[in-house]
Scaffold this motif. Structure first.
Motif, PDB file in Angstrom:
ATOM      1  N   VAL A  49      39.386 -42.969 -45.645  1.00 41.60           N
ATOM      2  CA  VAL A  49      38.278 -42.431 -44.871  1.00 41.60           C
ATOM      3  C   VAL A  49      37.332 -41.732 -45.846  1.00 41.60           C
ATOM      4  N   VAL A  50      36.053 -42.057 -45.767  1.00 36.73           N
ATOM      5  CA  VAL A  50      35.044 -41.401 -46.593  1.00 36.73           C
ATOM      6  C   VAL A  50      34.236 -40.469 -45.713  1.00 36.73           C
ATOM      7  N   SER A  51      34.199 -39.189 -46.081  1.00 38.16           N
ATOM      8  CA  SER A  51      33.379 -38.212 -45.364  1.00 38.16           C
ATOM      9  C   SER A  51      32.175 -37.895 -46.224  1.00 38.16           C
ATOM     10  N   ILE A  52      30.992 -38.094 -45.670  1.00 38.96           N
ATOM     11  CA  ILE A  52      29.745 -37.789 -46.385  1.00 38.96           C
ATOM     12  C   ILE A  52      29.095 -36.625 -45.659  1.00 38.96           C
ATOM     13  N   GLN A  53      29.039 -35.486 -46.325  1.00 35.36           N
ATOM     14  CA  GLN A  53      28.385 -34.314 -45.750  1.00 35.36           C
ATOM     15  C   GLN A  53      27.035 -34.154 -46.442  1.00 35.36           C
ATOM     16  N   ALA A  54      25.982 -34.473 -45.715  1.00 41.25           N
ATOM     17  CA  ALA A  54      24.634 -34.461 -46.279  1.00 41.25           C
ATOM     18  C   ALA A  54      23.869 -33.271 -45.715  1.00 41.25           C
ATOM     19  N   THR A  55      23.801 -32.185 -46.473  1.00 37.33           N
ATOM     20  CA  THR A  55      23.039 -31.023 -46.045  1.00 37.33           C
ATOM     21  C   THR A  55      21.634 -31.120 -46.624  1.00 37.33           C
ATOM     22  N   TYR A  56      20.815 -30.151 -46.310  1.00 35.94           N
ATOM     23  CA  TYR A  56      19.456 -30.152 -46.849  1.00 35.94           C
ATOM     24  C   TYR A  56      19.439 -29.895 -48.352  1.00 35.94           C
ATOM     25  N   HIS A  57      20.493 -29.264 -48.893  1.00 31.32           N
ATOM     26  CA  HIS A  57      20.475 -28.870 -50.300  1.00 31.32           C
ATOM     27  C   HIS A  57      21.475 -29.595 -51.177  1.00 31.32           C
ATOM     28  N   ASN A  58      22.419 -30.337 -50.605  1.00 30.61           N
ATOM     29  CA  ASN A  58      23.439 -30.994 -51.411  1.00 30.61           C
ATOM     30  C   ASN A  58      24.056 -32.131 -50.599  1.00 30.61           C
ATOM     31  N   THR A  59      24.782 -33.024 -51.275  1.00 28.49           N
ATOM     32  CA  THR A  59      25.521 -34.087 -50.613  1.00 28.49           C
ATOM     33  C   THR A  59      26.923 -34.119 -51.202  1.00 28.49           C
ATOM     34  N   ILE A  60      27.946 -34.046 -50.343  1.00 25.24           N
ATOM     35  CA  ILE A  60      29.338 -34.022 -50.775  1.00 25.24           C
ATOM     36  C   ILE A  60      30.040 -35.242 -50.206  1.00 25.24           C
ATOM     37  N   ILE A  61      30.698 -36.023 -51.077  1.00 22.68           N
ATOM     38  CA  ILE A  61      31.401 -37.235 -50.684  1.00 22.68           C
ATOM     39  C   ILE A  61      32.886 -37.012 -50.923  1.00 22.68           C
ATOM     40  N   THR A  62      33.718 -37.227 -49.896  1.00 21.72           N
ATOM     41  CA  THR A  62      35.155 -36.997 -49.989  1.00 21.72           C
ATOM     42  C   THR A  62      35.907 -38.248 -49.563  1.00 21.72           C
TER      43      THR A  62
ATOM     44  N   PHE B 159      18.783 -40.024 -54.727  1.00 20.79           N
ATOM     45  CA  PHE B 159      19.325 -40.517 -55.995  1.00 20.79           C
ATOM     46  C   PHE B 159      20.560 -39.723 -56.409  1.00 20.79           C
ATOM     47  N   ALA B 160      20.526 -38.405 -56.222  1.00 21.34           N
ATOM     48  CA  ALA B 160      21.678 -37.569 -56.545  1.00 21.34           C
ATOM     49  C   ALA B 160      22.861 -37.922 -55.648  1.00 21.34           C
ATOM     50  N   ALA B 161      22.605 -38.191 -54.372  1.00 22.45           N
ATOM     51  CA  ALA B 161      23.669 -38.597 -53.451  1.00 22.45           C
ATOM     52  C   ALA B 161      24.254 -39.940 -53.864  1.00 22.45           C
TER      53      ALA B 161
ATOM     54  N   LYS C 144      32.472 -41.590 -42.319  1.00 21.83           N
ATOM     55  CA  LYS C 144      32.023 -40.574 -41.373  1.00 21.83           C
ATOM     56  C   LYS C 144      30.888 -39.809 -42.033  1.00 21.83           C
ATOM     57  N   VAL C 145      29.742 -39.765 -41.379  1.00 22.26           N
ATOM     58  CA  VAL C 145      28.559 -39.100 -41.927  1.00 22.26           C
ATOM     59  C   VAL C 145      28.267 -37.866 -41.097  1.00 22.26           C
ATOM     60  N   LYS C 146      28.056 -36.734 -41.778  1.00 24.34           N
ATOM     61  CA  LYS C 146      27.769 -35.487 -41.080  1.00 24.34           C
ATOM     62  C   LYS C 146      26.576 -34.814 -41.744  1.00 24.34           C
ATOM     63  N   GLY C 147      25.630 -34.378 -40.941  1.00 20.61           N
ATOM     64  CA  GLY C 147      24.513 -33.602 -41.462  1.00 20.61           C
ATOM     65  C   GLY C 147      23.201 -34.349 -41.487  1.00 20.61           C
ATOM     66  N   PRO C 148      22.098 -33.601 -41.662  1.00 18.28           N
ATOM     67  CA  PRO C 148      20.759 -34.181 -41.586  1.00 18.28           C
ATOM     68  C   PRO C 148      20.122 -34.507 -42.939  1.00 18.28           C
ATOM     69  N   GLY C 149      20.869 -34.456 -44.019  1.00 21.02           N
ATOM     70  CA  GLY C 149      20.281 -34.544 -45.357  1.00 21.02           C
ATOM     71  C   GLY C 149      19.682 -35.886 -45.702  1.00 21.02           C
ATOM     72  N   ALA C 150      18.981 -35.911 -46.836  1.00 26.41           N
ATOM     73  CA  ALA C 150      18.274 -37.111 -47.278  1.00 26.41           C
ATOM     74  C   ALA C 150      19.209 -38.151 -47.885  1.00 26.41           C
ATOM     75  N   GLY C 151      20.415 -37.770 -48.271  1.00 26.26           N
ATOM     76  CA  GLY C 151      21.292 -38.683 -48.987  1.00 26.26           C
ATOM     77  C   GLY C 151      22.249 -39.472 -48.130  1.00 26.26           C
ATOM     78  N   ARG C 152      22.045 -39.528 -46.834  1.00 23.01           N
ATOM     79  CA  ARG C 152      22.983 -40.214 -45.946  1.00 23.01           C
ATOM     80  C   ARG C 152      23.098 -41.707 -46.249  1.00 23.01           C
ATOM     81  N   GLU C 153      21.993 -42.415 -46.150  1.00 22.16           N
ATOM     82  CA  GLU C 153      22.011 -43.861 -46.332  1.00 22.16           C
ATOM     83  C   GLU C 153      22.283 -44.241 -47.783  1.00 22.16           C
ATOM     84  N   ALA C 154      21.750 -43.461 -48.711  1.00 24.71           N
ATOM     85  CA  ALA C 154      21.950 -43.763 -50.132  1.00 24.71           C
ATOM     86  C   ALA C 154      23.424 -43.678 -50.504  1.00 24.71           C
ATOM     87  N   ALA C 155      24.134 -42.716 -49.937  1.00 25.33           N
ATOM     88  CA  ALA C 155      25.558 -42.562 -50.250  1.00 25.33           C
ATOM     89  C   ALA C 155      26.367 -43.725 -49.681  1.00 25.33           C
ATOM     90  N   ILE C 156      26.033 -44.166 -48.471  1.00 25.87           N
ATOM     91  CA  ILE C 156      26.754 -45.298 -47.870  1.00 25.87           C
ATOM     92  C   ILE C 156      26.520 -46.560 -48.684  1.00 25.87           C
TER      93      ILE C 156
END
Length: 133
Positions: free
Chosen positions: A24-37, A65-67, A89-101
């Motif tokens: 399971v990949v959890s992508i937490q995309a906040t306004y200031h950072n993107t964390i992939i687990t 790009f950072a995500a 699983k994607v959580k949050g409104p950040g800019a890196g959602r689609e880029a991380a997937i």
């Protein structure tokens, strides 16, 4: 006369190398950072990466790009452990959602499903009162 140093024996179990095929990949995309687990199906974390851990600082952490770089690093680590297909699983409104997937898929890991788990209040907390001049 100085004491002779003796080798300390390790007590406890030797840490075994984890292997997983599905995860399971959890992508937490906040306004200031993107964390992939990356986690196994039971929910135990196997590896993770974030935009900050990849060397991005300040406002550069919130870019797609950072995500993408963080997701690529975490995906390479998971591939080394044998991960072949994942649920996202994607959580949050950040800019890196689609880029991380996209970066997870580009690393050679098959994405079986994508689920948005962003918490949405159903008329939860009362908003703060209006500002007075």
């Amino acid at each position: 006369m100085a004491k002779k140093k003796t080798a300390r024996r390790r007590t406890g179990k030797k840490r075994e190398k984890r292997t997983l095929t599905a995860g399971v990949v959890s992508i937490q995309a906040t306004y200031h950072n993107t964390i992939i687990t990356f986690a196994d199906p039971a929910g135990n974390v196997v590896c993770w990466a974030s935009a900050g851990s990849q060397g991005f600082r300040g406002s550069r952490k919130q870019t797609p790009f950072a995500a993408q770089q963080a997701a690529g690093a975490a995906s390479r680590e998971a591939r080394a452990l044998g991960c072949t297909h994942v649920d996202v699983k994607v959580k949050g409104p950040g800019a890196g959602r689609e880029a991380a997937i996209r970066a997870v898929a580009a690393a050679g890991i098959e994405v079986k499903s994508i689920k948005d788990v962003t918490p949405i209040p159903h008329n939860g907390c009362r908003p703060p009162k209006k500002r007075r001049n």
